[in-house]
Design an enzyme around this catalytic site. Structure first.
Site, PDB file in Angstrom:
ATOM      1  N   LYS A 196     -12.991  -4.004  -5.474  1.00  0.00           N
ATOM      2  CA  LYS A 196     -12.287  -5.281  -5.421  1.00  0.00           C
ATOM      3  C   LYS A 196     -11.242  -5.193  -4.317  1.00  0.00           C
ATOM      4  O   LYS A 196     -10.200  -4.564  -4.471  1.00  0.00           O
ATOM      5  CB  LYS A 196     -11.605  -5.632  -6.740  1.00  0.00           C
ATOM      6  CG  LYS A 196     -11.126  -7.105  -6.747  1.00  0.00           C
ATOM      7  CD  LYS A 196     -10.012  -7.381  -7.705  1.00  0.00           C
ATOM      8  CE  LYS A 196      -8.650  -7.102  -7.126  1.00  0.00           C
ATOM      9  NZ  LYS A 196      -8.262  -8.051  -6.032  1.00  0.00           N
ATOM     10  N   GLY A 249      -1.499   0.492  -5.579  1.00  0.00           N
ATOM     11  CA  GLY A 249      -0.661  -0.700  -5.568  1.00  0.00           C
ATOM     12  C   GLY A 249       0.664  -0.457  -6.257  1.00  0.00           C
ATOM     13  O   GLY A 249       1.174   0.671  -6.279  1.00  0.00           O
ATOM     14  N   SER A 250       1.195  -1.510  -6.849  1.00  0.00           N
ATOM     15  CA  SER A 250       2.538  -1.431  -7.419  1.00  0.00           C
ATOM     16  C   SER A 250       2.554  -0.662  -8.733  1.00  0.00           C
ATOM     17  O   SER A 250       1.555  -0.592  -9.450  1.00  0.00           O
ATOM     18  CB  SER A 250       3.085  -2.838  -7.660  1.00  0.00           C
ATOM     19  OG  SER A 250       2.427  -3.455  -8.752  1.00  0.00           O
ATOM     20  N   THR A 251       3.715  -0.114  -9.050  1.00  0.00           N
ATOM     21  CA  THR A 251       3.878   0.624 -10.298  1.00  0.00           C
ATOM     22  C   THR A 251       3.695  -0.289 -11.500  1.00  0.00           C
ATOM     23  O   THR A 251       3.096   0.114 -12.514  1.00  0.00           O
ATOM     24  CB  THR A 251       5.269   1.279 -10.329  1.00  0.00           C
ATOM     25  OG1 THR A 251       5.403   2.146  -9.196  1.00  0.00           O
ATOM     26  CG2 THR A 251       5.474   2.084 -11.601  1.00  0.00           C
ATOM     27  N   GLY A 254       0.083  -0.798 -12.038  1.00  0.00           N
ATOM     28  CA  GLY A 254      -0.488   0.461 -12.503  1.00  0.00           C
ATOM     29  C   GLY A 254      -0.302   0.655 -13.990  1.00  0.00           C
ATOM     30  O   GLY A 254      -1.209   1.130 -14.689  1.00  0.00           O
ATOM     31  N   GLU A 271      -2.429   5.433  -7.420  1.00  0.00           N
ATOM     32  CA  GLU A 271      -1.553   5.739  -6.282  1.00  0.00           C
ATOM     33  C   GLU A 271      -0.551   4.601  -6.204  1.00  0.00           C
ATOM     34  O   GLU A 271      -0.903   3.484  -5.791  1.00  0.00           O
ATOM     35  CB  GLU A 271      -2.343   5.860  -4.982  1.00  0.00           C
ATOM     36  CG  GLU A 271      -1.457   6.220  -3.801  1.00  0.00           C
ATOM     37  CD  GLU A 271      -2.179   6.136  -2.468  1.00  0.00           C
ATOM     38  OE1 GLU A 271      -1.531   6.421  -1.451  1.00  0.00           O
ATOM     39  OE2 GLU A 271      -3.360   5.769  -2.445  1.00  0.00           O
ATOM     40  N   CYS A 305       3.355   3.104   1.392  1.00  0.00           N
ATOM     41  CA  CYS A 305       3.936   3.810   0.246  1.00  0.00           C
ATOM     42  C   CYS A 305       4.543   5.149   0.645  1.00  0.00           C
ATOM     43  O   CYS A 305       5.287   5.750  -0.125  1.00  0.00           O
ATOM     44  CB  CYS A 305       2.896   4.000  -0.853  1.00  0.00           C
ATOM     45  SG  CYS A 305       1.462   4.972  -0.368  1.00  0.00           S
ATOM     46  N   GLU A 402      11.649   0.574  -3.973  1.00  0.00           N
ATOM     47  CA  GLU A 402      10.716   0.450  -2.849  1.00  0.00           C
ATOM     48  C   GLU A 402      10.734  -0.988  -2.346  1.00  0.00           C
ATOM     49  O   GLU A 402      10.429  -1.922  -3.086  1.00  0.00           O
ATOM     50  CB  GLU A 402       9.303   0.836  -3.280  1.00  0.00           C
ATOM     51  CG  GLU A 402       8.312   0.792  -2.135  1.00  0.00           C
ATOM     52  CD  GLU A 402       6.899   1.144  -2.559  1.00  0.00           C
ATOM     53  OE1 GLU A 402       6.210   1.846  -1.793  1.00  0.00           O
ATOM     54  OE2 GLU A 402       6.483   0.719  -3.654  1.00  0.00           O
TER      55      GLU A 402
END
Length: 419
Positions: A196, A249-251, A254, A271, A305, A402
């Site tokens: 995706k 992607g973003s935490t 995740g 990641e 990142c 971040e």
């Protein structure tokens, strides 16, 4: 759809033809219609490039069925030599269409051309690397101790087997490169894949899909479902027929993927974000350190990142370093990635630009000292100046969170001449 403007820079006929074509979903070895549609824009101009069809839970389900059929069927029956040959063939096709892949990432993501060209070349190398790695997948046999009571012996061995059907959710910041980082090892291991791409940057992954077909991979080995994260991405994370999900992607996202994966205890690789420090000691060669530190933050517009955005400078060289960094930032050329002079491109979207500007304004309100940049350019596109703050405290959001933009926080440190 608007006419295609590229700030006066030409694109290859192949790229023009790709943008003008219909963009569907790749499921079971064929391009199929989706249930929705999204516009894809050039972040350097804000104007529409093309439209792509999208899918959700129903299309993900079809892709899982196709991937499972391929995994249980022709893909698992292929020899390692046959899979190696297919991947090398894909690498050669990518080489032939390197200009297309490079220009799509420039137009779709906004990255400067020198970055896009390097990442495309690196993607070809990664395919070739993992094609060779297929031949080196092996288990081990160990000699266990004999059973004390019966004096019998046993054979103990390991056999590496593919996980199965893998869902891979690709971010927008380095679209092709991250897709290959996920796809190549999965194919080498013998897995089948549902990719995706990000809804912000689907184009180079869709071009890659056609190259997979042209290379001759069996139907269903690689499937591509465009769509929103909340729809297609969430369906991949929760689907009971997917054995592993890989997400970059973003935490926050995740965490949601981990929760969704609990349904069938699928394996998960994440990641997520980072806030990387850079330390400059008093004996550093500043002629090398200044451009290195600057590009550690501003590379890829800071949408990286691994961006080194927290700078800890020894007191003895702090002022000279900051002056050099400010000069470097002020000399950087911001523009369209198709312009060879461009060093920094745009932010990915208006929404992300607003988020980055929020951090910049918040840092000023928190008492940090602005020494370079700090503004959004008054021109079409999502351009934010390379920005440097000093007098940064550890409690500031600028230092702790971040930003994913071209924003640097410099800490003067506590070093002294005799320390």
């Amino acid at each position: 759809m608007s006419a295609l403007p590229f700030d006066g820079h030409a694109i290859a006929p192949e790229t023009q033809a790709f943008l003008a074509s219909t963009h569907q979903l790749l499921i079971g070895g064929a391009w199929v219609e989706g249930s929705g549609e999204l516009a894809v824009t050039d972040p350097a101009t804000g104007l529409e490039l093309t439209r792509v069809q999208t899918g959700g839970a129903a299309e993900v389900d079809r892709a899982v069925i196709a991937a499972r059929r391929a995994f249980d069927g022709p893909w698992s029956r292929m020899t390692v030599a046959e899979r190696t040959a297919l991947m090398h063939r894909l690498a050669r096709i990518m080489e032939q269409h390197a200009t297309l892949l490079t220009q799509l990432d420039i137009l779709d993501n906004g990255m400067p051309g020198f970055i896009a060209g390097l990442t495309t070349a690196n993607c070809v190398e990664m395919i070739d690397y993992y094609a060779g790695a297929i031949m080196r997948i092996e288990g081990t046999t160990t000699a266990p101790p004999r059973h004390i009571a019966t004096e019998t012996e046993a054979l103990t061995y390991t056999l590496r087997e593919p996980v199965g059907v893998v869902g891979q959710i690709v971010p927008w910041n380095v679209p092709l490169s991250t897709a290959i980082l996920k796809l190549a090892p999965a194919l080498a291991a013998g897995c089948t894949v549902i990719l995706k791409p990000s809804e912000e940057t689907p184009l180079s992954v869709l071009a890659l899909g056609q190259m997979v077909l042209d290379a001759g991979f069996p139907a269903g080995v690689v499937n591509i479902v465009n769509g929103l994260g909340a729809e297609a991405g969430a369906a991949i994370a929760a689907h009971p027929g997917i054995d592993k999900v890989s997400f970059t992607g973003s935490t926050a996202t995740g965490r949601r993927i981990v929760s969704a994966a609990l349904g069938n205890l699928k394996k998960v690789s994440l990641e997520l974000g980072g806030k990387s420090p850079v330390v400059i000691m008093p004996d550093a060669d500043l002629s090398l350190a200044i451009p290195g530190v600057a590009m550690a933050t501003f590379f890829l517009q800071g949408q990286n990142c691994m961006a080194g955005t927290r700078i800890f400078a020894h007191a003895d060289i702090h002022d000279e370093l900051v002056a050099g960094l400010a000069a470097f930032a002020g000399a950087m050329t911001l523009g369209h990635g198709l312009d060879p002079a461009t060093m920094q491109g745009p932010m990915i979207s208006d929404a992300h630009t607003a988020k980055v500007m929020g951090y910049i304004e918040g840092a000023r309100e928190s008492g940090a000292t602005l020494v370079a940049g700090g503004a959004r350019l008054d021109r079409p596109g999502n351009f934010v100046q390379p920005t440097i703050y000093t007098d940064c405290r550890p409690d500031m959001a600028l230092v702790r969170e971040e930003i994913f933009g071209p924003v640097m926080a410099v800490d003067p440190g506590t070093g002294a001449t005799d320390g």
